[in-house]
Design a protein around this motif. Structure first.
Motif, short mmCIF file in Angstrom:
data_model
loop_
_atom_site.label_atom_id
_atom_site.label_comp_id
_atom_site.label_asym_id
_atom_site.label_seq_id
_atom_site.Cartn_x
_atom_site.Cartn_y
_atom_site.Cartn_z
N UNK A 1 0.85 -1.19 0.00
CA UNK A 1 0.00 0.00 0.00
C UNK A 1 0.89 1.26 0.00
N UNK A 2 1.63 1.49 -1.09
CA UNK A 2 2.59 2.61 -1.12
C UNK A 2 1.95 3.99 -1.02
N UNK A 3 0.68 4.10 -1.35
CA UNK A 3 0.01 5.41 -1.33
C UNK A 3 -0.78 5.65 -0.06
N UNK A 4 -0.76 4.68 0.85
CA UNK A 4 -1.50 4.82 2.11
C UNK A 4 -0.62 5.50 3.17
N UNK A 5 -1.24 6.32 3.99
CA UNK A 5 -0.56 6.83 5.18
C UNK A 5 -0.66 5.74 6.25
N UNK A 6 0.45 5.15 6.60
CA UNK A 6 0.47 4.07 7.58
C UNK A 6 0.81 4.64 8.95
N UNK A 7 -0.04 4.39 9.93
CA UNK A 7 0.20 4.83 11.30
C UNK A 7 0.14 3.60 12.21
N UNK A 8 1.11 3.49 13.09
CA UNK A 8 1.12 2.39 14.05
C UNK A 8 0.35 2.75 15.32
N UNK A 9 -0.32 1.75 15.88
CA UNK A 9 -1.11 1.97 17.10
C UNK A 9 -0.75 0.88 18.10
N UNK A 10 0.00 1.26 19.14
CA UNK A 10 0.42 0.31 20.16
C UNK A 10 -0.63 0.31 21.28
N UNK A 11 -1.52 -0.67 21.21
CA UNK A 11 -2.56 -0.80 22.24
C UNK A 11 -2.54 -2.24 22.73
N UNK A 12 -1.93 -2.47 23.90
CA UNK A 12 -1.74 -3.82 24.42
C UNK A 12 -1.82 -3.84 25.94
N UNK A 13 -3.01 -3.62 26.50
CA UNK A 13 -3.16 -3.61 27.95
C UNK A 13 -3.01 -4.98 28.59
N UNK A 14 -2.93 -6.02 27.76
CA UNK A 14 -2.74 -7.38 28.26
C UNK A 14 -1.31 -7.64 28.72
N UNK A 15 -0.35 -6.83 28.28
CA UNK A 15 1.06 -7.09 28.59
C UNK A 15 1.35 -6.80 30.06
N UNK A 16 1.99 -7.77 30.70
CA UNK A 16 2.25 -7.66 32.13
C UNK A 16 3.58 -8.34 32.44
N UNK A 17 4.39 -7.80 33.34
CA UNK A 17 4.19 -6.60 34.14
C UNK A 17 4.44 -5.32 33.34
N UNK A 18 4.30 -4.18 34.03
CA UNK A 18 4.34 -2.90 33.32
C UNK A 18 5.69 -2.64 32.66
N UNK A 19 6.79 -3.03 33.31
CA UNK A 19 8.10 -2.80 32.69
C UNK A 19 8.27 -3.59 31.39
N UNK A 20 7.63 -4.75 31.30
CA UNK A 20 7.64 -5.49 30.04
C UNK A 20 6.87 -4.71 28.97
N UNK A 21 5.77 -4.10 29.39
CA UNK A 21 5.00 -3.25 28.48
C UNK A 21 5.88 -2.10 27.98
#
Length: 357
Positions: free
Chosen positions: A22-42
């Motif tokens: 998709x060379x013409x798409x604006x690609x934006x990353x979204x880091x949403x991972x509340x499952x990751x534990x503990x917090x320092x690993x997140x």
């Protein structure tokens, strides 16, 4: 297109392929991972994803770390296996939050790097994506980039870019089941009251990958390699003299044959006492300060503000001429001639750590 990102190991190759397709798409990353534990690993995984996205020229957005809400959603599913119903609920939460964010940003497409993870069900993700497409009128882009030689190419990309290769999916329940099956110490969940950074802890990995980022910015050559070593974790330790509990600090790699002993001072020299059983050495705080070039006023101060793990190894080496000796070495405010009773629960186990050379 908004791309939900779970971790850099799965996202870097996936994002490269999306950019190609998709060379013409604006690609934006979204880091949403509340499952990751503990917090320092997140925090570590976010750091790695940020590093990856900068390399790829992709803007990254961090979602909320609402762990408590996530735990409520998976309540009752704690013992589900990997790819079971708990994972389905987790997918639902992360993908629906992603599509809502996509619409908020004005995007008409969304996808997830979960699709390339070998531990995730593509069928479930495709079904959830299709349902969300109908519900929100925002297209879910399903791509199977792991088939064929995809997984092999992904592995090469991970090595080439020195990405953090985590060894569990992220959630507490998956981790506990995995470590139980492996019969391994779940040391990811150790959090010493002293906040000392322990070998191969999440905190030590976080420091290592911060150093990686710094070397990258300065364009200094480096390589991350793995080394086998003998790791150590202190679970608990208590010292009594004449049946009275006193403040005491156990140096790293302190062990006892049967987790407990009692004895008396047999010999004393330079504020170091040698007990008559189990090769135990007792240092006065004065001696500890002299050996370690420190200025602690009390053992309690030492307990909550300890030196680095490496400094403790140096002190052990100066006392016993062996930095990895297993004799118990403990520090007390002052040496007292009496009956010593020591209870010590500690683990020693083979481990592997990453180092930068």
């Amino acid at each position: 297109m908004l791309v939900h990102i779970c971790c850099a190991v799965d996202s870097h190759y996936f994002l490269e392929k999306i950019q190609e397709e998709f060379p013409n798409e604006e690609i934006i990353g979204f880091f949403y991972d509340p499952n990751i534990h503990p917090y320092n690993e997140y925090r570590l995984r976010y750091l790695d994803v940020d590093y990856s996205c900068k390399k790829l020229g992709i803007r990254l957005i961090e979602g909320p770390y609402n762990l408590e809400e996530w735990l409520k959603k998976v309540k009752g599913l704690e013992n589900e296996p990997e790819k079971g119903d708990r994972c389905t609920v987790c997918f639902d939460d992360r993908l629906e939050t992603t599509v809502k964010k996509a619409i908020e940003l004005g995007h008409d497409k969304f996808t997830s790097t979960l699709l390339i993870s070998p531990k995730k069900s593509q069928d479930k993700l495709e079904k959830i994506g299709a349902e969300l497409t109908s519900k929100y009128d925002c297209e879910f882009i399903f791509r199977d980039y792991r088939s064929g030689k995809g997984s092999q190419e992904q592995g090469l990309v991970v090595k080439e870019n020195s990405l953090y290769r985590q060894n569990y999916c992220g959630c507490l329940f998956g981790l506990s089941a995995q470590r139980e099956h492996q019969d391994k110490v779940m040391d990811e969940m150790f959090n010493p009251i002293s906040n000392q950074i322990l070998p191969e802890s999440i905190e030590s990995r976080l420091e290592l990958y911060k150093k990686r980022d710094d070397l990258e910015e300065k364009n200094i050559p480096y390589k991350i390699i793995k080394q086998r070593f003998l790791n150590y974790r202190l679970m608990s330790g208590i010292t009594k003299i004449d049946k009275k509990i006193i403040p005491s600090y156990f140096l790293c790699y302190s062990t006892l044959n049967r987790n407990s002993m009692n004895g008396r001072i047999e010999y004393e020299k330079d504020e170091i006492a040698y007990l008559n059983r189990d090769e135990v050495k007792v240092l006065s705080l004065k001696s500890f300060n002299e050996i370690g070039n420190s200025t602690y006023q009390t053992v309690k101060d030492l307990m909550f503000n300890p030196p680095t793990f490496e400094s403790e190894l140096n002190i052990r080496n100066k006392v016993t001429n062996n930095p990895y000796g297993l004799s118990t070495i403990l520090v007390v405010d002052e040496l007292i001639d009496g009956k010593y009773e020591i209870e010590l629960n500690a683990l020693i186990y083979e481990d592997v750590k990453e180092v930068i050379i």
